[in-house]
Design a protein around this motif. Structure first.
Motif, PDB file in Angstrom:
ATOM      1  N   UNK A  48      -7.833   9.806 -35.714  1.00  0.00           N
ATOM      2  CA  UNK A  48      -7.237   9.072 -34.617  1.00  0.00           C
ATOM      3  C   UNK A  48      -7.617   9.723 -33.302  1.00  0.00           C
ATOM      4  N   UNK A  49      -7.934   8.915 -32.338  1.00  0.00           N
ATOM      5  CA  UNK A  49      -8.190   9.422 -30.996  1.00  0.00           C
ATOM      6  C   UNK A  49      -6.938   9.128 -30.170  1.00  0.00           C
ATOM      7  N   UNK A  50      -6.366  10.191 -29.623  1.00  0.00           N
ATOM      8  CA  UNK A  50      -5.194  10.068 -28.759  1.00  0.00           C
ATOM      9  C   UNK A  50      -5.593  10.455 -27.349  1.00  0.00           C
ATOM     10  N   UNK A  51      -5.052   9.747 -26.360  1.00  0.00           N
ATOM     11  CA  UNK A  51      -5.377  10.029 -24.964  1.00  0.00           C
ATOM     12  C   UNK A  51      -4.112   9.989 -24.129  1.00  0.00           C
ATOM     13  N   UNK A  52      -4.173  10.702 -23.004  1.00  0.00           N
ATOM     14  CA  UNK A  52      -3.045  10.675 -22.095  1.00  0.00           C
ATOM     15  C   UNK A  52      -3.419  11.217 -20.733  1.00  0.00           C
ATOM     16  N   UNK A  53      -2.566  10.938 -19.758  1.00  0.00           N
ATOM     17  CA  UNK A  53      -2.749  11.416 -18.395  1.00  0.00           C
ATOM     18  C   UNK A  53      -1.532  12.261 -18.030  1.00  0.00           C
ATOM     19  N   UNK A  70      -9.188  14.204 -33.843  1.00  0.00           N
ATOM     20  CA  UNK A  70      -9.028  15.090 -34.995  1.00  0.00           C
ATOM     21  C   UNK A  70      -8.228  16.303 -34.568  1.00  0.00           C
ATOM     22  N   UNK A  71      -8.835  17.496 -34.706  1.00  0.00           N
ATOM     23  CA  UNK A  71      -8.132  18.725 -34.308  1.00  0.00           C
ATOM     24  C   UNK A  71      -8.671  19.318 -33.006  1.00  0.00           C
ATOM     25  N   UNK A  72      -9.473  18.537 -32.268  1.00  0.00           N
ATOM     26  CA  UNK A  72     -10.057  19.016 -31.018  1.00  0.00           C
ATOM     27  C   UNK A  72      -9.345  18.407 -29.818  1.00  0.00           C
ATOM     28  N   UNK A  73      -8.853  19.271 -28.954  1.00  0.00           N
ATOM     29  CA  UNK A  73      -8.153  18.853 -27.733  1.00  0.00           C
ATOM     30  C   UNK A  73      -9.090  19.106 -26.557  1.00  0.00           C
ATOM     31  N   UNK A  74      -9.338  18.066 -25.755  1.00  0.00           N
ATOM     32  CA  UNK A  74     -10.230  18.183 -24.602  1.00  0.00           C
ATOM     33  C   UNK A  74      -9.475  17.772 -23.342  1.00  0.00           C
ATOM     34  N   UNK A  75      -9.452  18.664 -22.362  1.00  0.00           N
ATOM     35  CA  UNK A  75      -8.825  18.372 -21.074  1.00  0.00           C
ATOM     36  C   UNK A  75      -9.909  18.180 -20.032  1.00  0.00           C
ATOM     37  N   UNK A  76      -9.688  17.235 -19.137  1.00  0.00           N
ATOM     38  CA  UNK A  76     -10.623  16.998 -18.028  1.00  0.00           C
ATOM     39  C   UNK A  76      -9.828  16.865 -16.742  1.00  0.00           C
ATOM     40  N   UNK A  77     -10.351  17.463 -15.674  1.00  0.00           N
ATOM     41  CA  UNK A  77      -9.692  17.392 -14.375  1.00  0.00           C
ATOM     42  C   UNK A  77      -8.300  17.993 -14.394  1.00  0.00           C
ATOM     43  N   UNK A 115     -11.380  22.952 -23.728  1.00  0.00           N
ATOM     44  CA  UNK A 115     -11.410  22.422 -25.084  1.00  0.00           C
ATOM     45  C   UNK A 115     -10.844  23.485 -26.009  1.00  0.00           C
ATOM     46  N   UNK A 116      -9.947  23.079 -26.870  1.00  0.00           N
ATOM     47  CA  UNK A 116      -9.416  24.014 -27.855  1.00  0.00           C
ATOM     48  C   UNK A 116      -9.096  23.266 -29.126  1.00  0.00           C
ATOM     49  N   UNK A 117      -8.875  24.024 -30.193  1.00  0.00           N
ATOM     50  CA  UNK A 117      -8.635  23.466 -31.518  1.00  0.00           C
ATOM     51  C   UNK A 117      -7.166  23.618 -31.888  1.00  0.00           C
ATOM     52  N   UNK A 118      -6.617  22.578 -32.484  1.00  0.00           N
ATOM     53  CA  UNK A 118      -5.233  22.642 -32.940  1.00  0.00           C
ATOM     54  C   UNK A 118      -5.117  23.667 -34.064  1.00  0.00           C
ATOM     55  N   UNK A 119      -3.956  24.305 -34.179  1.00  0.00           N
ATOM     56  CA  UNK A 119      -3.760  25.242 -35.291  1.00  0.00           C
ATOM     57  C   UNK A 119      -3.898  24.523 -36.639  1.00  0.00           C
ATOM     58  N   UNK A 120      -4.298  25.257 -37.655  1.00  0.00           N
ATOM     59  CA  UNK A 120      -4.458  24.688 -38.992  1.00  0.00           C
ATOM     60  C   UNK A 120      -3.161  24.012 -39.440  1.00  0.00           C
ATOM     61  N   UNK A 121      -3.307  22.846 -40.005  1.00  0.00           N
ATOM     62  CA  UNK A 121      -2.155  22.119 -40.530  1.00  0.00           C
ATOM     63  C   UNK A 121      -1.400  21.285 -39.520  1.00  0.00           C
TER      64      UNK A 121
END
Length: 148
Positions: A48-53, A70-77, A115-121
């Motif tokens: 699932x791709x989740x987005x927010x402002x 997935x388990x990758x969090x990407x922040x922009x601006x 960019x960071x990765x969510x903890x396992x699980x």
């Protein structure tokens, strides 16, 4: 006259059989590769791709966007007011109780692009908000409501 195999013939025969085995495995490889690609594509589509402002809360300024795939969090601006001990939390709401019940996922950096990765699980699908929280002051600085 019948010839008996020499010692040299045995390794040559073994090499021939090994190469024959490789060629049959080689012919199976494209089918395996196709299956693997299909599985990877299915997995990617299943993520699932989740987005927010981000928006500030409690008089604090927080801005930028978040995308979680997935388990990758990407922040922009991304930008936030400075505070001691700021962390990102996945939570189901933005009040103190929701943050306490949520999952701390990373320390806040001053970088606009992160960019960071969510903890396992941990699955972001289980949460509604990415919250910027000051652990020391027990205060929410801001949050991004996560939508599909």
């Amino acid at each position: 006259m019948r010839r008996t195999p020499t010692l040299l013939a045995v390794p040559v025969l073994a090499l021939g059989l090994a190469l024959a085995g490789c060629s049959s495995a080689g012919s199976a490889a494209p089918a395996d590769t196709t299956t693997s690609s299909a599985a990877v594509t299915s997995d990617a589509m299943a993520s699932t791709v989740l987005q927010g402002t981000f928006a500030g809360e409690g008089g604090k300024a927080v801005s930028g966007t978040v995308t979680i795939t997935g388990d990758t969090v990407t922040l922009a601006g991304f930008a936030t007011e400075e505070g001691p001990d700021l962390h990102f939390y996945l939570a189901n709401g933005t009040d103190e109780q929701a943050v306490s019940a949520g999952v701390r996922i990373a320390a806040v950096s001053t970088e606009a692009a992160q960019t960071f990765t969510l903890p396992a699980g941990v699955s972001a699908d289980d949460y509604t908000d990415l919250v910027v929280h000051c652990d020391k002051a027990k205060a929410v600085f801001g949050a991004a409501a996560l939508t599909r």
